[in-house]
Design a protein around this motif. Structure first.
Motif, PDB file in Angstrom:
ATOM      1  N   MET A 145       0.839  -1.194   0.000  1.00  0.00           N
ATOM      2  CA  MET A 145       0.000   0.000   0.000  1.00  0.00           C
ATOM      3  C   MET A 145       0.875   1.245   0.000  1.00  0.00           C
ATOM      4  SD  MET A 145      -2.876   1.233   2.766  1.00  0.00           S
ATOM      5  CE  MET A 145      -3.958  -0.120   2.387  1.00  0.00           C
ATOM      6  N   ARG A 146       0.574   2.151  -0.907  1.00  0.00           N
ATOM      7  CA  ARG A 146       1.352   3.382  -0.973  1.00  0.00           C
ATOM      8  C   ARG A 146       0.871   4.372   0.088  1.00  0.00           C
ATOM      9  NH1 ARG A 146       4.912   4.200  -4.892  1.00  0.00           N
ATOM     10  NH2 ARG A 146       4.913   2.771  -6.647  1.00  0.00           N
ATOM     11  N   THR A 147       1.805   5.161   0.582  1.00  0.00           N
ATOM     12  CA  THR A 147       1.492   6.240   1.505  1.00  0.00           C
ATOM     13  C   THR A 147       1.772   7.557   0.805  1.00  0.00           C
ATOM     14  OG1 THR A 147       2.080   4.904   3.433  1.00  0.00           O
ATOM     15  CG2 THR A 147       2.038   7.291   3.718  1.00  0.00           C
ATOM     16  N   VAL A 148       0.783   8.431   0.801  1.00  0.00           N
ATOM     17  CA  VAL A 148       0.934   9.746   0.187  1.00  0.00           C
ATOM     18  C   VAL A 148       0.773  10.796   1.282  1.00  0.00           C
ATOM     19  CG1 VAL A 148       0.138  11.351  -1.571  1.00  0.00           C
ATOM     20  CG2 VAL A 148      -0.012   8.889  -1.983  1.00  0.00           C
TER      21      VAL A 148
ATOM     22  N   ALA B  61      -3.071  13.245  -8.931  1.00  0.00           N
ATOM     23  CA  ALA B  61      -3.464  11.851  -9.101  1.00  0.00           C
ATOM     24  C   ALA B  61      -2.730  11.225 -10.286  1.00  0.00           C
ATOM     25  CB  ALA B  61      -4.965  11.745  -9.286  1.00  0.00           C
ATOM     26  N   GLN B  62      -2.604  11.984 -11.382  1.00  0.00           N
ATOM     27  CA  GLN B  62      -1.889  11.471 -12.548  1.00  0.00           C
ATOM     28  C   GLN B  62      -0.402  11.291 -12.262  1.00  0.00           C
ATOM     29  OE1 GLN B  62      -4.159  13.827 -12.476  1.00  0.00           O
ATOM     30  NE2 GLN B  62      -5.222  14.111 -14.437  1.00  0.00           N
ATOM     31  N   VAL B  63       0.170  12.203 -11.486  1.00  0.00           N
ATOM     32  CA  VAL B  63       1.580  12.088 -11.131  1.00  0.00           C
ATOM     33  C   VAL B  63       1.823  10.833 -10.295  1.00  0.00           C
ATOM     34  CG1 VAL B  63       3.457  13.134  -9.817  1.00  0.00           C
ATOM     35  CG2 VAL B  63       2.010  14.565 -11.264  1.00  0.00           C
ATOM     36  N   ILE B  64       0.952  10.611  -9.315  1.00  0.00           N
ATOM     37  CA  ILE B  64       1.099   9.437  -8.455  1.00  0.00           C
ATOM     38  C   ILE B  64       0.930   8.160  -9.265  1.00  0.00           C
ATOM     39  CG2 ILE B  64       0.085   8.188  -6.509  1.00  0.00           C
ATOM     40  CD1 ILE B  64      -0.606  10.933  -5.313  1.00  0.00           C
ATOM     41  N   GLU B  65      -0.036   8.145 -10.187  1.00  0.00           N
ATOM     42  CA  GLU B  65      -0.244   6.977 -11.031  1.00  0.00           C
ATOM     43  C   GLU B  65       0.972   6.742 -11.925  1.00  0.00           C
ATOM     44  OE1 GLU B  65      -2.016   3.640 -12.748  1.00  0.00           O
ATOM     45  OE2 GLU B  65      -2.350   4.726 -10.875  1.00  0.00           O
ATOM     46  N   GLY B  66       1.562   7.831 -12.426  1.00  0.00           N
ATOM     47  CA  GLY B  66       2.756   7.696 -13.244  1.00  0.00           C
ATOM     48  C   GLY B  66       3.915   7.112 -12.466  1.00  0.00           C
TER      49      GLY B  66
ATOM     50  N   GLN C  97       7.567   3.582  -1.874  1.00  0.00           N
ATOM     51  CA  GLN C  97       6.221   3.346  -1.382  1.00  0.00           C
ATOM     52  C   GLN C  97       5.692   4.579  -0.660  1.00  0.00           C
ATOM     53  OE1 GLN C  97       4.172   0.708  -1.906  1.00  0.00           O
ATOM     54  NE2 GLN C  97       5.750   0.039  -3.325  1.00  0.00           N
ATOM     55  N   LYS C  98       6.574   5.485  -0.300  1.00  0.00           N
ATOM     56  CA  LYS C  98       6.155   6.680   0.436  1.00  0.00           C
ATOM     57  C   LYS C  98       6.430   7.911  -0.413  1.00  0.00           C
ATOM     58  CE  LYS C  98       6.344   4.714   5.020  1.00  0.00           C
ATOM     59  NZ  LYS C  98       6.550   4.984   6.449  1.00  0.00           N
ATOM     60  N   ILE C  99       5.370   8.624  -0.708  1.00  0.00           N
ATOM     61  CA  ILE C  99       5.424   9.776  -1.605  1.00  0.00           C
ATOM     62  C   ILE C  99       4.943  11.006  -0.849  1.00  0.00           C
ATOM     63  CG2 ILE C  99       4.562  10.749  -3.766  1.00  0.00           C
ATOM     64  CD1 ILE C  99       3.968   7.828  -4.629  1.00  0.00           C
ATOM     65  N   ALA C 100       5.677  12.100  -0.972  1.00  0.00           N
ATOM     66  CA  ALA C 100       5.280  13.364  -0.352  1.00  0.00           C
ATOM     67  C   ALA C 100       5.033  14.393  -1.451  1.00  0.00           C
ATOM     68  CB  ALA C 100       6.353  13.866   0.614  1.00  0.00           C
ATOM     69  N   MET C 101       3.904  15.072  -1.365  1.00  0.00           N
ATOM     70  CA  MET C 101       3.542  16.119  -2.310  1.00  0.00           C
ATOM     71  C   MET C 101       3.457  17.441  -1.555  1.00  0.00           C
ATOM     72  SD  MET C 101       3.061  14.856  -5.382  1.00  0.00           S
ATOM     73  CE  MET C 101       3.021  13.220  -6.106  1.00  0.00           C
TER      74      MET C 101
ATOM     75  N   LEU D 172      -9.301  15.008  -3.660  1.00  0.00           N
ATOM     76  CA  LEU D 172      -8.167  14.187  -4.076  1.00  0.00           C
ATOM     77  C   LEU D 172      -7.847  13.132  -3.025  1.00  0.00           C
ATOM     78  CD1 LEU D 172      -5.784  13.552  -5.936  1.00  0.00           C
ATOM     79  CD2 LEU D 172      -4.497  15.340  -4.752  1.00  0.00           C
ATOM     80  N   ARG D 173      -7.848  13.500  -1.770  1.00  0.00           N
ATOM     81  CA  ARG D 173      -7.543  12.540  -0.710  1.00  0.00           C
ATOM     82  C   ARG D 173      -8.573  11.423  -0.677  1.00  0.00           C
ATOM     83  NH1 ARG D 173      -6.535  15.060   4.988  1.00  0.00           N
ATOM     84  NH2 ARG D 173      -5.763  12.929   5.315  1.00  0.00           N
ATOM     85  N   ALA D 174      -9.842  11.767  -0.885  1.00  0.00           N
ATOM     86  CA  ALA D 174     -10.886  10.750  -0.913  1.00  0.00           C
ATOM     87  C   ALA D 174     -10.692   9.807  -2.104  1.00  0.00           C
ATOM     88  CB  ALA D 174     -12.256  11.417  -0.968  1.00  0.00           C
ATOM     89  N   GLU D 175     -10.315  10.376  -3.234  1.00  0.00           N
ATOM     90  CA  GLU D 175     -10.090   9.570  -4.437  1.00  0.00           C
ATOM     91  C   GLU D 175      -8.927   8.602  -4.241  1.00  0.00           C
ATOM     92  OE1 GLU D 175      -8.740  10.374  -9.083  1.00  0.00           O
ATOM     93  OE2 GLU D 175      -9.728  11.966  -7.934  1.00  0.00           O
TER      94      GLU D 175
END
Length: 292
Positions: free
Chosen positions: A1-4, A39-44, A53-57, A73-76
């Motif tokens: 599971m990814r963490t954003v 969302a597109q960046v994370i999917e990319g 696995q851990k992404i910070a925006m 966005l967070r809900a999506e």
């Protein structure tokens, strides 16, 4: 599971400083990405199989709809199976004013008004975002070291040793390395260069290694130098510095310094903390090995 992890907050409160801490601690950090394309960046990132696995925006407020866009966005992302967290950085108005005046920059929402008006507009716009944040850090009275400690504790990422050590051999005749935190001179040991059968070997070869490390005082030097590094490392860890570079020098960087670098690397890698886990991540490099 990814963490954003979303990092946002008041302009001038330290979003970039938080991003730097996260990046140093192993997060994949993207700064100033518009909410509409996150969302597109994370999917990319996911489809490219980036090993994070851990992404910070880091998000900069863009307008009155910012709070609603972020909530959507967070809900999506949550519906897609990602864990999301929101970190909000804040500071008092007087501190923000002082920081903007020091760098002589306009506030993003200042327009033709005053700096205070720009700060007030942004604070009103972000009130709902701050209320939704799991973590709020007020940087008004925080030093850079204290901020780093708070962020690292709130969002731990890196597993294993917190301090990386590079041990580098070099030859004094080629000049001192410019990036070393500590430098040791092992020219007090006899030089294998003057022994014909050892001259063409280097410090990684067993005959040279055994000769260098078998010299009187070589063992005591290793022991005491590891003790010194341990003392310095404790201070580095308190100050939030994650790396150390040690230079070990001899005349040409081929025999004594190479053998000692390899042995110190081995000894430092064997150091453990109170739980028996490795204390350091250690790597040996040889700057001048192979030079004529």
């Amino acid at each position: 599971m990814r963490t954003v992890l979303f990092v946002t907050g008041m302009s001038g409160a330290g979003r970039t400083s938080v991003a730097n801490v996260l990046e140093d601690d192993g997060w994949y950090v993207a700064d100033n990405v518009p909410v509409a394309v996150i969302a597109q960046v994370i999917e990319g990132i996911r489809t490219a199989e980036v090993d994070h696995q851990k992404i910070a925006m880091v998000l900069r407020p863009t307008g009155p709809g910012f709070a609603d866009e972020l909530a959507h966005l967070r809900a999506e992302l949550a519906d897609g199976g990602a864990q999301t967290y929101l970190l909000f950085v804040d500071a008092s108005d007087p501190v923000l004013i002082r920081r903007f005046e020091q760098v002589r920059r306009r506030h993003p929402l200042q327009g033709s008004g005053t700096l205070s008006e720009g700060i007030a507009a942004e604070r009103a716009m972000l009130a709902g975002v701050k209320a939704d944040a799991q973590t709020v850090i007020d940087t008004s009275d925080l030093s850079a070291t204290r901020l780093r400690t708070l962020v690292a504790k709130a969002f731990p990422s890196r597993t294993g040793p917190s301090l990386s050590i590079a041990v580098q051999s070099f030859g004094f005749k080629y000049g001192l390395p410019i990036d070393c935190d500590l430098v040791a001179d092992v020219r007090f040991l006899p030089n294998p260069y003057w022994i014909p059968e050892l001259r063409e070997h280097n410090g990684r070869d067993a005959p040279v290694r055994d000769y260098v490390l078998g010299q009187p005082d070589a063992l005591e030097f290793q022991r005491r130098y590891v003790e010194l590094v341990d003392i310095v490392a404790r201070g580095y860890e308190r100050e939030g510095k994650g790396y150390m570079t040690i230079g070990i020098g001899c005349t040409g960087g081929k025999h004594r310094s190479v053998a000692m670098t390899e042995e110190l690397t081995r000894r430092l890698a064997a150091e453990t903390d109170a739980d028996g886990a490795p204390r350091y991540e250690v790597q040996a490099t040889h700057r001048d090995l192979g030079r004529e």
